[in-house]
Design an enzyme around this catalytic site. Structure first.
Site, PDB file in Angstrom:
ATOM      1  N   ARG A  69       1.086  -1.024   0.381  1.00  0.00           N
ATOM      2  CA  ARG A  69      -0.196  -0.243   0.188  1.00  0.00           C
ATOM      3  C   ARG A  69       0.900   1.090   0.166  1.00  0.00           C
ATOM      4  O   ARG A  69       0.388   2.393  -0.763  1.00  0.00           O
ATOM      5  CB  ARG A  69      -1.241   0.450   1.000  1.00  0.00           C
ATOM      6  N   TYR A  73       0.788   4.207  -2.984  1.00  0.00           N
ATOM      7  CA  TYR A  73       0.536   6.379  -2.002  1.00  0.00           C
ATOM      8  C   TYR A  73       1.528   7.058  -2.086  1.00  0.00           C
ATOM      9  O   TYR A  73       0.979   8.028  -3.163  1.00  0.00           O
ATOM     10  CB  TYR A  73       0.417   6.467  -0.650  1.00  0.00           C
ATOM     11  N   TYR A  95     -12.000  10.731  -2.160  1.00  0.00           N
ATOM     12  CA  TYR A  95     -13.671  10.506  -1.164  1.00  0.00           C
ATOM     13  C   TYR A  95     -13.434  11.083   0.066  1.00  0.00           C
ATOM     14  O   TYR A  95     -12.568  11.214   0.424  1.00  0.00           O
ATOM     15  CB  TYR A  95     -14.184   9.650  -1.631  1.00  0.00           C
ATOM     16  N   HIS A  97     -12.941  13.643   3.465  1.00  0.00           N
ATOM     17  CA  HIS A  97     -12.336  14.175   3.645  1.00  0.00           C
ATOM     18  C   HIS A  97     -10.890  13.614   3.295  1.00  0.00           C
ATOM     19  O   HIS A  97     -10.469  12.679   3.763  1.00  0.00           O
ATOM     20  CB  HIS A  97     -11.764  14.784   5.442  1.00  0.00           C
ATOM     21  N   VAL A 100      -8.245  12.066   6.035  1.00  0.00           N
ATOM     22  CA  VAL A 100      -9.029  11.732   6.951  1.00  0.00           C
ATOM     23  C   VAL A 100      -8.530   9.742   6.403  1.00  0.00           C
ATOM     24  O   VAL A 100      -9.597   9.299   5.210  1.00  0.00           O
ATOM     25  CB  VAL A 100     -10.204  11.427   7.775  1.00  0.00           C
ATOM     26  N   GLN A 169     -11.315   0.834   8.217  1.00  0.00           N
ATOM     27  CA  GLN A 169     -10.340   0.024   7.471  1.00  0.00           C
ATOM     28  C   GLN A 169     -10.619  -1.785   7.739  1.00  0.00           C
ATOM     29  O   GLN A 169     -10.113  -2.291   7.415  1.00  0.00           O
ATOM     30  CB  GLN A 169      -9.168   0.168   7.017  1.00  0.00           C
TER      31      GLN A 169
END
Ligand SMILES: C[S@@+](CC[C@H](N)C(=O)[O-])C[C@H]1O[C@@H](n2cnc3c(N)ncnc32)[C@H](O)[C@@H]1O
Length: 266
Positions: A69, A73, A95, A97, A100, A169
């Protein structure tokens, strides 16, 4: 004196429910950008963003099964920064905020600023905001702790069971960075065992999902903690754990405060 370079970056939030959460400021960042990058949860939402700008580049292609991951990013931030360095006015649309449980916007902004570019974040309506509204939960009443489900499993955390606990998550619970897009009953059973350190098996928990499309209803599924391993949990679900005990008064602090008495009039 710090020199500000020409390219700019604005990471903005779209909100959760298509069409109803976008702020005028976020919309104006999208409209006035040279190029827009979209990290959104749904193809319909991405199509909606495309109606607001002629050059929208999806960030979804950076995700891949088995890819760590962190690498995904970093590549998302690289893509946005490459255009900023060319002097472009870049808008990253995310999507909810954008700050967040979202690493790429934070990283891209920090890196752009470090290179001398103007970079800002514009808040959006998070799934957290929807959760408070749909569940009638005021985090100010007894407090509310937010944790990533996998981090909660991998580290020893002190949970205050007189406050709410929100696990994000949960649909990736137990992912050890191998780039999974799901969880499974075995991983959810381990998450349940970790929760069982603090909560009874018959404690009620809520699987929550805010509507992404305006005609959908929120998912608010009340289940027993013991049933969590068998629950159908998806990528957009959040697990909400209500308090299991009352707030415990602190007599010593109350006595100290009482001893201060009323302030004398001046
Ligand atoms: C990568 S984070 C992005 C959160 C997003 N930035 C926000 O502000 O809501 C993804 C996690 O957010 C939560 N989430 C995303 N969409 C949601 C929804 N529609 N309803 C409830 N939780 C959601 C879930 O916990 C999901 O695993």
């Amino acid at each position: 004196m710090t020199q500000t370079r020409q390219g700019t970056l604005a990471c903005v939030g779209l909100g959760i429910t298509l069409g109803s959460h976008l702020t005028p400021l976020a919309r104006s960042h999208i409209a006035s950008a040279d190029v827009v990058f979209a990290g959104v949860s749904d193809g319909v939402v991405e199509a909606w963003v495309r109606r607001m700008h002629h050059d929208v580049r999806s960030l979804q292609g950076f995700y891949a099964e088995g890819k760590p991951r962190g690498e995904t990013y970093r590549e998302m931030a690289d893509a946005m920064l490459a255009e900023v360095r060319l002097g472009q006015k870049v808008c990253g649309v995310f999507y909810g905020h954008p700050g967040v449980f979202a690493q790429a916007p934070h990283d891209a902004i920090a890196r752009a600023r470090a290179e001398g570019f103007t970079a800002i974040m514009e808040p959006g309506v998070s799934s957290e905001d929807c959760l408070y509204a749909d569940l009638g939960l005021d985090p100010g009443r007894v407090g509310c702790m937010h944790l990533g489900a996998t981090q909660f499993m991998l580290f020893r955390r002190t949970i205050d069971t007189s406050a709410w606990l929100v696990l994000w998550q949960v649909g990736l619970a137990g992912d050890l960075g191998e780039g999974r897009f799901d969880t499974d009953p075995e991983r959810l059973a381990i998450l349940t065992d970790v929760l069982r350190r603090d909560y009874p098996a018959d404690h009620g928990v809520i699987v929550y999902q805010a509507p992404t499309l305006p005609f959908e209803a929120a998912r608010m599924e009340h289940i027993l903690l013991s049933a969590l391993p068998g629950a159908a949990i998806g990528m957009a679900d959040t697990l909400v754990v209500p308090p299991c005990r009352r707030l415990a008064p602190d007599p010593a602090i109350r006595a100290r405060l009482a001893a201060l008495g009323m302030p004398s009039p001046t």
